[in-house]
Design a protein around this motif. Sequence first.
Motif, PDB file in Angstrom:
ATOM      1  N   MET A   1       0.740  -1.199  -0.122  1.00 16.25           N
ATOM      2  CA  MET A   1       0.204   0.008  -0.092  1.00 16.25           C
ATOM      3  C   MET A   1       0.966   1.374   0.056  1.00 16.25           C
ATOM      4  O   MET A   1       1.958   1.178   0.944  1.00 16.25           O
ATOM      5  CB  MET A   1      -0.805   0.128   1.275  1.00 16.25           C
ATOM      6  N   GLN A   2       0.610   2.170  -0.881  1.00 23.62           N
ATOM      7  CA  GLN A   2       1.320   3.276  -0.979  1.00 23.62           C
ATOM      8  C   GLN A   2       0.833   4.450   0.070  1.00 23.62           C
ATOM      9  O   GLN A   2      -0.151   4.452   0.348  1.00 23.62           O
ATOM     10  CB  GLN A   2       0.913   4.115  -2.429  1.00 23.62           C
ATOM     11  N   ARG A   3       1.965   4.994   0.944  1.00 24.62           N
ATOM     12  CA  ARG A   3       1.857   5.877   1.827  1.00 24.62           C
ATOM     13  C   ARG A   3       1.384   7.285   1.351  1.00 24.62           C
ATOM     14  O   ARG A   3       1.717   7.606   0.204  1.00 24.62           O
ATOM     15  CB  ARG A   3       3.322   6.231   2.476  1.00 24.62           C
ATOM     16  N   ASN A   4       0.680   7.950   2.122  1.00 22.98           N
ATOM     17  CA  ASN A   4       0.112   9.388   1.669  1.00 22.98           C
ATOM     18  C   ASN A   4       1.177  10.348   2.296  1.00 22.98           C
ATOM     19  O   ASN A   4       1.979  10.225   2.772  1.00 22.98           O
ATOM     20  CB  ASN A   4      -1.393   9.460   2.316  1.00 22.98           C
ATOM     21  N   SER A   5       0.674  11.808   1.511  1.00 20.16           N
ATOM     22  CA  SER A   5       1.377  12.507   1.974  1.00 20.16           C
ATOM     23  C   SER A   5       1.548  12.855   3.588  1.00 20.16           C
ATOM     24  O   SER A   5       2.786  13.188   3.967  1.00 20.16           O
ATOM     25  CB  SER A   5       1.121  13.752   1.452  1.00 20.16           C
ATOM     26  N   SER A   6       0.857  12.556   4.441  1.00 20.51           N
ATOM     27  CA  SER A   6       0.549  12.903   5.850  1.00 20.51           C
ATOM     28  C   SER A   6       1.563  12.102   6.193  1.00 20.51           C
ATOM     29  O   SER A   6       2.135  12.292   7.258  1.00 20.51           O
ATOM     30  CB  SER A   6      -0.670  12.909   6.436  1.00 20.51           C
ATOM     31  N   ALA A   7       2.001  10.967   5.842  1.00 21.05           N
ATOM     32  CA  ALA A   7       2.823   9.936   6.426  1.00 21.05           C
ATOM     33  C   ALA A   7       4.311  10.521   6.186  1.00 21.05           C
ATOM     34  O   ALA A   7       5.197  10.408   7.220  1.00 21.05           O
ATOM     35  CB  ALA A   7       2.895   8.569   5.818  1.00 21.05           C
TER      36      ALA A   7
END
Length: 108
Positions: A1-7
Amino acid sequence: MQRNSSAYLNDILEAASAIQDATAGIDESTYSATRLIRSSVEREFIIIGEALKVIAQRDPQLFAAIPEGRQIIDFRNLLAHEYLKVSDRVVLGAIQTDLPVLVQLATS
């Protein structure tokens, strides 16, 4: 799963906190004389630059809101690839001047 910008923003905040912890209460001569501190600080700046690079690719609108984003990525590249050109005074300046601004942007 791809991490989002907040991560990635969280990675930036954690790295910034580690830099602040490593350099709390030390002066330039202590910083320059302590390889372990310099290494850890530079590694955390590399993490910050890499996280911003990913944000730039995946979320250009967010990246545009970080005024010095490109310079931070360039600083990361300097630390990673041109280590002989790294100035302790420049690194300390980035810690004192630029890091607090980046933390404020990442938390807003």
